[in-house]
Design a protein around this motif. Structure first.
Motif, PDB file in Angstrom:
ATOM      1  N   LYS A  97      28.230  -5.743 -45.209  1.00  0.00           N
ATOM      2  CA  LYS A  97      27.993  -5.840 -43.963  1.00  0.00           C
ATOM      3  C   LYS A  97      26.672  -5.446 -43.377  1.00  0.00           C
ATOM      4  O   LYS A  97      26.567  -4.788 -42.394  1.00  0.00           O
ATOM      5  CB  LYS A  97      29.003  -5.246 -42.807  1.00  0.00           C
ATOM      6  N   CYS A  98      25.452  -5.518 -44.105  1.00  0.00           N
ATOM      7  CA  CYS A  98      24.280  -5.148 -43.769  1.00  0.00           C
ATOM      8  C   CYS A  98      23.750  -6.101 -42.742  1.00  0.00           C
ATOM      9  O   CYS A  98      22.539  -5.616 -42.126  1.00  0.00           O
ATOM     10  CB  CYS A  98      23.405  -5.261 -45.062  1.00  0.00           C
ATOM     11  N   ASP A  99      24.431  -7.086 -42.381  1.00  0.00           N
ATOM     12  CA  ASP A  99      23.839  -7.776 -41.041  1.00  0.00           C
ATOM     13  C   ASP A  99      24.021  -7.132 -39.922  1.00  0.00           C
ATOM     14  O   ASP A  99      23.486  -7.221 -38.891  1.00  0.00           O
ATOM     15  CB  ASP A  99      24.551  -9.295 -41.105  1.00  0.00           C
ATOM     16  N   LEU A 100      25.078  -6.245 -39.820  1.00  0.00           N
ATOM     17  CA  LEU A 100      25.437  -5.377 -38.713  1.00  0.00           C
ATOM     18  C   LEU A 100      24.171  -4.243 -38.514  1.00  0.00           C
ATOM     19  O   LEU A 100      23.802  -3.446 -39.547  1.00  0.00           O
ATOM     20  CB  LEU A 100      26.859  -4.891 -38.776  1.00  0.00           C
ATOM     21  N   GLU A 101      24.149  -3.705 -37.256  1.00  0.00           N
ATOM     22  CA  GLU A 101      23.390  -2.324 -37.167  1.00  0.00           C
ATOM     23  C   GLU A 101      23.938  -1.300 -37.715  1.00  0.00           C
ATOM     24  O   GLU A 101      25.193  -1.273 -37.722  1.00  0.00           O
ATOM     25  CB  GLU A 101      23.387  -2.340 -35.587  1.00  0.00           C
ATOM     26  N   HIS A 102      23.033  -0.783 -38.637  1.00  0.00           N
ATOM     27  CA  HIS A 102      23.705   0.739 -39.066  1.00  0.00           C
ATOM     28  C   HIS A 102      22.598   1.580 -39.494  1.00  0.00           C
ATOM     29  O   HIS A 102      21.495   1.195 -39.314  1.00  0.00           O
ATOM     30  CB  HIS A 102      24.362   0.220 -40.721  1.00  0.00           C
ATOM     31  N   GLU A 103      22.949   2.728 -39.529  1.00  0.00           N
ATOM     32  CA  GLU A 103      22.202   3.854 -39.873  1.00  0.00           C
ATOM     33  C   GLU A 103      21.873   3.998 -41.194  1.00  0.00           C
ATOM     34  O   GLU A 103      22.820   3.489 -41.995  1.00  0.00           O
ATOM     35  CB  GLU A 103      22.509   5.129 -39.264  1.00  0.00           C
ATOM     36  N   SER A 104      20.670   4.485 -41.662  1.00  0.00           N
ATOM     37  CA  SER A 104      20.718   4.699 -43.032  1.00  0.00           C
ATOM     38  C   SER A 104      21.353   5.655 -43.629  1.00  0.00           C
ATOM     39  O   SER A 104      21.447   6.847 -43.090  1.00  0.00           O
ATOM     40  CB  SER A 104      19.012   4.838 -43.242  1.00  0.00           C
ATOM     41  N   ILE A 105      22.311   5.357 -44.985  1.00  0.00           N
ATOM     42  CA  ILE A 105      22.691   6.445 -45.288  1.00  0.00           C
ATOM     43  C   ILE A 105      22.188   7.099 -46.560  1.00  0.00           C
ATOM     44  O   ILE A 105      21.772   6.530 -47.359  1.00  0.00           O
ATOM     45  CB  ILE A 105      24.230   5.688 -45.751  1.00  0.00           C
ATOM     46  N   ALA A 106      22.488   8.405 -46.421  1.00  0.00           N
ATOM     47  CA  ALA A 106      21.692   8.998 -47.658  1.00  0.00           C
ATOM     48  C   ALA A 106      22.283   9.051 -48.904  1.00  0.00           C
ATOM     49  O   ALA A 106      23.339   9.856 -48.946  1.00  0.00           O
ATOM     50  CB  ALA A 106      21.535  10.693 -47.229  1.00  0.00           C
TER      51      ALA A 106
END
Lengths: 628, 225
Positions: free
Chosen positions: B143-152
């Motif tokens: 689902k990288c097409d959706l807005e998301h915060e970078s995960i550590a």
């Protein structure tokens, strides 16, 4: 490098002077045929792998290794080829394969050998179910080989007939390379080279006409002389048909073995009577009113029986909870109730299929086939059907229909289905059933509400105290065996040790070992072993050697009559446990050749290209003596 | 005789040897992270649609490529697993003897990422206990097409390969599976001889018959390659 034009060594009419001419003939005029031959083989490879829309490999190469994916379909790939030509028609498959309903007599006899062998008192203690399964798997492997040999022999016989009529050079060559000594001597003596990895690959000559070396490395004129595209196509067709036939033979083998076991019994109380009048059930599921009860096979492994019993109790209990309204099973498993209610017909179908799986099927193949049908039937539930849905539905139906002996039946399939075939979707659906049962056996208080737990009777609470697997430890299938379930490369030898532990012997060494280990065991269990006299045995020698009928499958001349078969001697008195295992359960695959020339191995390390005409004559001479 | 220069020239496609490999791949991860969508996109080219007989739970795909010397074919068996927490304990049944594990999480849900981490740990533990077993681990952020915060995710990157994909927009899916196929160690490939082979062991005159095509090992009779 120019290569000598080598005639088929079984063609006595070949003009050797022509060989010399052809050997020094320009190959340019023949290159087109050679390349078309190679292309033909290449196409066959890709089709066999299920490539339905593969681009031409050369164009792929130009794109520098692009990749494609496709969904393989067994019959599509056989029916349609890349170039539009048809390899096998549905009619051909139906005529040649689907219509096979019984095993050929020669193969059917192997099953009789095996069943007779199973009845022999040659083990010091009863075999556990895992040991028994290893015996079956060994037999399957041998049966597989024998099926292949049978078909090869039949084909060769037919080809010989064709030669007589048409003087077809292809068949002559095929016979020479496939069954002749040029093939035999160029092969490895061990099986270690069966799989050649990139790291260890080495040039080797194949005995087959269609091998890489025979196609690519031999002089094109050789191919020109012997093969046409039509002939190649014909042989490919035969190969594909043979492969399908072998598959069918294996299915029939499984069916006939367990059908026969049902007939002869397993020395346990009489099977339950079949009172079900369902007309849908296959005829073979019922013999003389008896139905196949897998639990009979597990009688020597009580832990399986006990586990199954406890699992049945738990399933019954969960069913009671559901039918009594104490739990909402649909809610508990997070299933869409509307979909279930709207598709009651499918649910009924699934119930019938489960009945067939548990009661009215015999062979492991039948059972796994029914499991596949169950999974397909469950596709009504959702368009996508991920494994969450499959698993939930499976658990739902197992509890709803209060299915008994599901565990033993699943274990039966796992242990007795031919490992090489228990792969891919078969293995997947079996794993799903295994997972569903594991879920049920693992249910405890923690999975239910306190309100429900508090209302349970003491005996009911006991059922949810802990997972069944904590109470009963099942014997672990050896890791090698476990692995082979998945990769399909089952090796019977890896399971040899448990069998050798229990194999009975009348040799002194064996007795000494047993005395050393436990004097009590000797007194209690060991009996003097008289070499068994199977039904097929012709005679028993005084020195304890049993003379068995040989496998006629490799003998072209004896295919029809089965009368003039040579004998093979199997010793029952050897001190080698390993050899005893081999002799007891292995069926002879080639007759003992009494007059093998001493120099028959002389050419084993030579390349075919290096052979001189005199060598070929010698080889032919050896070959003649061997087939005599 | 072939010259040295000739030896370095790429071989004609018809001369190339075919190497094949059968690979089991399991999809692990929470429910709703898009496991089924990934496999459906890969196998059908479509989003949330399949035409397989057992749903999207089990699929077979063939990946094929050609290099200068050889042709490679990978038969991929894709096993879906149930993502619901209640079925978590059943996962080992599915990932035993697997070659590749795709641990999928939703890049928009840190919770699914935490679950993915636990999957990685579990598989590492499994590998530690099972000597000789190897599994290629891939951590897949769907689902990288959706807005998301970078995960550590650096903490687990040394244990597996990380990829971001979008099954919905078909981003990175084909590349992912191609990379998996190309990442298979060469020693797992088996040279295919397009022929039936005859082998003889001279000690007991037992004829070992072998079939040529490895794929026939499932569908047809003798194959002792």
């Amino acid at each position: 490098m120019r290569q000598l034009y080598t005639p088929p060594i079984s063609n006595p009419k070949f003009d050797t002077s022509q060989s010399i001419k052809e050997s020094y003939k320009s190959s340019s005029s023949l290159s087109s045929l050679s390349s078309s031959l190679k292309r033909e083989i290449h196409i066959d490879e890709t089709e066999t792998t299920g490539e339905e829309d593969v681009e031409d490999s050369s164009s792929k190469e130009s794109q520098n290794s692009s990749s494609q994916v496709s969904t393989p379909d067994k019959f599509e790939k056989l029916l349609n080829r890349k170039d539009g030509t048809t390899v096998l028609t549905q009619e051909e498959i139906t005529n040649e394969v689907t219509n096979i309903t019984e095993l050929p007599l020669e193969l059917s006899r192997l099953i009789s050998f095996f069943i007779d062998d199973l009845k022999q008192p040659k083990y010091v203690k009863p075999l556990s179910i895992i040991q028994l399964a290893s015996v079956f798997q060994s037999f399957y492997i041998k049966f597989d080989k024998s099926s292949f040999q049978y078909l090869t022999t039949i084909n060769n016989s037919n080809n010989n007939s064709a030669n007589n009529v048409n003087m077809n050079t292809f068949f002559s060559a095929k016979e020479t390379l496939s069954s002749g000594l040029s093939g035999i001597f160029s092969r490895s003596r061990s099986n270690s080279g069966n799989s050649v990895t990139i790291a260890s690959r080495r040039p080797r000559r194949s005995s087959s006409l269609f091998s890489t070396d025979s196609v690519s490395n031999l002089n094109p004129s050789f191919n020109h002389q012997l093969l046409s595209e039509e002939e190649i196509n014909r042989q490919l067709k035969i190969n594909e048909l043979n492969n399908l036939k072998i598959e069918k033979f294996m299915i029939l083998c499984e069916r006939d073995i367990f059908k026969k076991i049902l007939q002869v019994g397993t020395s346990v109380p009489s099977p339950i009577k079949n009172n079900n009048n369902d007309n849908d059930k296959p005829i073979i599921n019922s013999i003389n009113g008896q139905i196949f009860k897998v639990s009979n096979l597990f009688k020597n492994s009580p832990e399986f029986i006990e586990y199954d019993k406890k699992l049945n109790e738990k399933i019954n209990f969960l069913n009671d909870l559901s039918t009594g309204g104490r739990i909402n099973l649909i809610e508990f498993l997070d299933i869409n109730e509307d979909t279930i209610n709207e598709n009651k017909d499918e649910s009924n179908t699934i119930e019938k299929l489960f009945d067939q799986f548990l009661l009215y099927s015999i062979s492991p193949f039948e059972k796994i086939d029914i499991l596949l049908k169950i999974h397909k039937s469950m596709a009504f539930y959702s368009k996508e059907m991920s494994n969450d849905e499959f698993l939930s539905l499976l658990i739902f139906y197992i509890i709803k229909f209060s299915l008994k002996r599901t565990f033993l039946n699943a274990e039966f399939v796992k242990l007795f289905r031919y490992k090489k075939k228990l792969v891919e979707n078969e293995l997947f659906v079996l794993t799903n059933v295994e997972a569903a049962l594991m879920f049920v056996e693992g249910l405890t208080f923690n999975d239910f509400s306190d309100k429900l737990i508090n209302k349970l009777k003491p005996e009911e609470r006991k059922l949810l105290e802990c997972p069944i697997s904590e109470k009963i430890t099942l014997p672990k299938i050896p890791s090698d065996c476990d692995k082979t379930i998945n990769d399909g490369t089952y090796m019977a030898t890896t399971l040899g040790s448990p069998r050798s532990e229990v194999l009975r012997s009348n040799s002194y060494d064996r007795f000494r070992t047993i005395i050393d280990s436990s004097l009590k065991n000797v007194i209690g269990k060991i009996k003097y072993y008289t070499p068994p006299v199977p039904i097929v045995v012709d005679e028993v020698d005084e020195d304890g050697e049993t003379t068995l009928e040989p496998d006629p499958l490799l003998n072209n001349e004896n295919m029809e009559g089965l009368k003039e078969v040579k004998s093979i001697t199997v010793s029952h008195s050897t001190t080698s446990l390993h050899s005893k295992i081999s002799s007891s359960s292995e069926l002879p695959t080639i007759p003992d050749v009494p007059d093998i020339p001493d120099d028959w191995k002389a050419y084993k390390d030579m390349n075919f290209d290096d052979l001189k005409m005199s060598d070929l004559k010698k080889i032919f001479d050896i070959y003649q003596r061997l087939i005599d | 005789m072939e010259s040295n220069n000739g030896a370095n020239e790429p071989r004609d496609a018809n001369d190339k040897e075919v190497y094949r490999c059968r690979l089991k791949l399991v999809l692990l991860g929470e429910s709703s992270v898009g496991k089924t969508s990934i496999v459906t996109r890969f196998t059908t080219g479509k989003f949330q649609r399949n035409n397989a007989t057992i749903g999207a739970a089990f699929l077979n795909k063939n990946i094929r490529w050609v290099d200068e010397d050889n042709i490679y074919e990978v038969d991929l068996e894709i096993w879906d697993t149930a993502g619901q927490e209640r079925y978590r304990s059943l996962a080992p049944i599915y990932y035993r003897n697997t070659d590749v594990a795709l641990i999928v999480f939703d890049v928009t849900s840190s919770n699914t990422f935490q679950k993915a981490r636990s999957w990685v740990d579990e598989l590492r533990s499994y590998l530690d206990n099972e000597q000789g077993k190897e599994i290629q681990l891939y951590l897949i952020g769907n689902k990288c097409d959706l807005e998301h915060e970078s995960i550590a995710k650096t903490a687990i990157l040394d244990m597996c390969t990380f990829k971001e994909v979008s099954a919905k927009r078909d981003e990175g899916i084909q590349e992912l599976f191609e990379e998996i196929a190309r990442g298979i160690p060469t020693d797992k490939f088996i040279l295919q001889s397009p022929s039936n082979q005859l082998d003889v062991t001279d000690n007991n005159c037992t004829v070992m018959l072998k079939k040529s095509f490895d794929d026939l090992s499932k569908n047809v009779g003798c194959n002792y390659c």
